[in-house]
Design a protein around this motif. Sequence first.
Motif, short mmCIF file in Angstrom:
data_model
loop_
_atom_site.label_atom_id
_atom_site.label_comp_id
_atom_site.label_asym_id
_atom_site.label_seq_id
_atom_site.Cartn_x
_atom_site.Cartn_y
_atom_site.Cartn_z
N ASP A 1 -8.33 8.45 -17.57
CA ASP A 1 -8.92 9.64 -17.15
C ASP A 1 -8.16 10.05 -15.65
OD1 ASP A 1 -9.96 12.36 -16.46
OD2 ASP A 1 -12.23 10.94 -16.40
N LEU A 2 -7.46 8.60 -14.71
CA LEU A 2 -7.50 8.43 -13.56
C LEU A 2 -6.34 8.74 -13.77
CD1 LEU A 2 -9.22 5.71 -12.00
CD2 LEU A 2 -9.21 8.35 -11.52
N GLN A 3 -5.25 8.55 -14.18
CA GLN A 3 -3.77 8.71 -14.40
C GLN A 3 -3.48 10.24 -14.53
OE1 GLN A 3 -1.79 6.99 -12.74
NE2 GLN A 3 -0.64 5.56 -13.67
N ARG B 1 -18.76 10.63 -14.70
CA ARG B 1 -18.18 10.32 -15.91
C ARG B 1 -17.32 9.84 -16.75
NH1 ARG B 1 -13.92 15.02 -15.18
NH2 ARG B 1 -12.61 13.25 -14.48
N HIS B 2 -18.03 8.34 -15.67
CA HIS B 2 -17.98 6.80 -16.45
C HIS B 2 -18.97 6.06 -16.59
CE1 HIS B 2 -13.98 7.62 -18.13
NE2 HIS B 2 -13.36 8.04 -17.38
N LEU B 3 -19.45 5.14 -16.72
CA LEU B 3 -20.18 4.31 -16.54
C LEU B 3 -19.68 3.28 -15.60
CD1 LEU B 3 -22.59 4.66 -19.41
CD2 LEU B 3 -23.06 5.61 -17.74
N VAL B 4 -19.64 3.55 -14.23
CA VAL B 4 -19.09 2.53 -12.98
C VAL B 4 -19.25 2.86 -11.83
CG1 VAL B 4 -17.45 2.44 -14.18
CG2 VAL B 4 -17.49 3.94 -12.64
N THR B 5 -19.83 1.82 -10.95
CA THR B 5 -20.44 1.96 -9.42
C THR B 5 -19.25 2.34 -9.00
OG1 THR B 5 -19.48 -0.04 -9.03
CG2 THR B 5 -21.85 -0.19 -10.25
N ALA B 6 -19.06 3.23 -7.77
CA ALA B 6 -18.65 3.50 -6.69
C ALA B 6 -17.90 2.80 -6.16
CB ALA B 6 -19.50 4.89 -5.34
N LEU C 1 -18.44 7.22 -0.83
CA LEU C 1 -18.90 8.23 -1.93
C LEU C 1 -20.10 8.41 -2.44
CD1 LEU C 1 -17.29 9.59 -4.10
CD2 LEU C 1 -17.38 7.40 -5.61
N LEU C 2 -20.94 7.53 -2.32
CA LEU C 2 -22.29 7.79 -2.44
C LEU C 2 -22.83 8.35 -1.44
CD1 LEU C 2 -23.16 4.54 -4.16
CD2 LEU C 2 -23.04 6.26 -5.27
N ALA D 1 -15.23 12.02 -7.05
CA ALA D 1 -16.66 11.85 -7.95
C ALA D 1 -16.22 12.23 -9.14
CB ALA D 1 -17.02 13.41 -6.99
N PRO D 2 -15.84 13.45 -9.47
CA PRO D 2 -16.07 14.14 -10.87
C PRO D 2 -16.19 12.45 -11.82
CG PRO D 2 -14.92 15.72 -10.02
CD PRO D 2 -15.07 14.65 -8.86
N PHE D 3 -14.90 11.24 -11.47
CA PHE D 3 -14.69 10.14 -11.92
C PHE D 3 -16.20 9.31 -12.10
CE2 PHE D 3 -10.57 12.26 -11.06
CZ PHE D 3 -10.09 11.86 -12.03
N LEU D 4 -16.64 9.67 -10.79
CA LEU D 4 -17.91 8.97 -11.02
C LEU D 4 -19.44 9.21 -11.95
CD1 LEU D 4 -19.33 6.20 -9.36
CD2 LEU D 4 -20.06 7.64 -7.77
#
Length: 371
Positions: free
Chosen positions: A47-49, A119-124, A91-92, A114-117
């Motif tokens: 997604d990032l790339q 969309r994905h189950l990861v911490t900031a 970020l938070l 922010a949109p990737f945070l």
Amino acid sequence: MVFKLTLATVALAALVGAANYRRVSCPDGINTATNEACCAFFALRDDLQTNLFENECSEDVHESLRLTFHDGVSFSKSGNFSGGGADGSILLFADIETNFSENLGTEDGTDALAPFLTRHLVTAGDLIQFAAAIGLTNCPGAPRLQFLVGRPNATAAAEDGAIPGPADSVDTILARFADAGFTSDEVVRLLASHSIARSDTIVPNHQAVPFDSTPFNFDTQFFLEVLLRGTAVPFNRTEPNISGGEIDSPLAAEGEMRLQSDFALARDSRTACEWQSMVDDQTLMMENFRTSMMKLSNVGQDISKLIDCSELIPEPLPATKPNATFPAGTNSSELQLTCASPFPSLATDPGQATQIPECPDGDLNLADCPS
């Protein structure tokens, strides 16, 4: 008897080794990983790339890398500042931290991530470090960074005043970094990131002004050019933006700006030799930055509780300019050296003075130039 025992020991070691390298199948049904905690980052990487970096060493890579610094250096061993280090607080709590004076401009990075945070189950904190590591692989000559998973989300914003700025003295910069847990050598090594750095705020009415003449390459050219005598400031301005930490550039006519802090660190007796050691030594610069970034990415964290997912970081693009060269129109007589160590013999670029490419609106991300 001894022989049988030796065989048994070897067999047991082989079984333990096999167990340690056993991979788990990820829920996506496609990928496998050494630890299930790494699985969520396969989709995030793609997604990032695709949707942020577009497989280029772009302004978004610089912004993501910048966040690792502004997030991590908020940490304080002395307790003078309340920041938690590499915990994702910028970020938070972007509405708070991006308004700090030395964080101005970081809202570009936080807005992009922010949109990737969501969309994905990861911490900031993990997202910031992962985005920087992935983005950097698009920059020729960059090292492959370590990536650990498991940073808890920050529960409070960092404190204003913890981030040193380009107008600060060397004493102030080194003291603040020391309080965050970094040596003077590590400060210089982290500044290899300025080889792909830009300024969006110091030079008025211009975007993405580069710090060296190879703005899309992670190479030692930056360490050379900062040692050259300054002549003027870019864009036909008469005075540098002192409040923003700008100082005369050696390549002002070509659109390059220089930070006062970079200039000072390159000439200070405490840091000059470390700076000079990386001129024209791509391998050393890469290794120095890699190890210093390992420290920055984990500052304030209990590393024993983190999981190594470095396997997700691809090999970066190879260096396209492994050797530093004097930019066309400059030479060794313009060096301002403080360190007594021998300086490498460097070639000079042929032709006219170096021209730094940019869009008509001043944006260095050439892929986004208006047609």
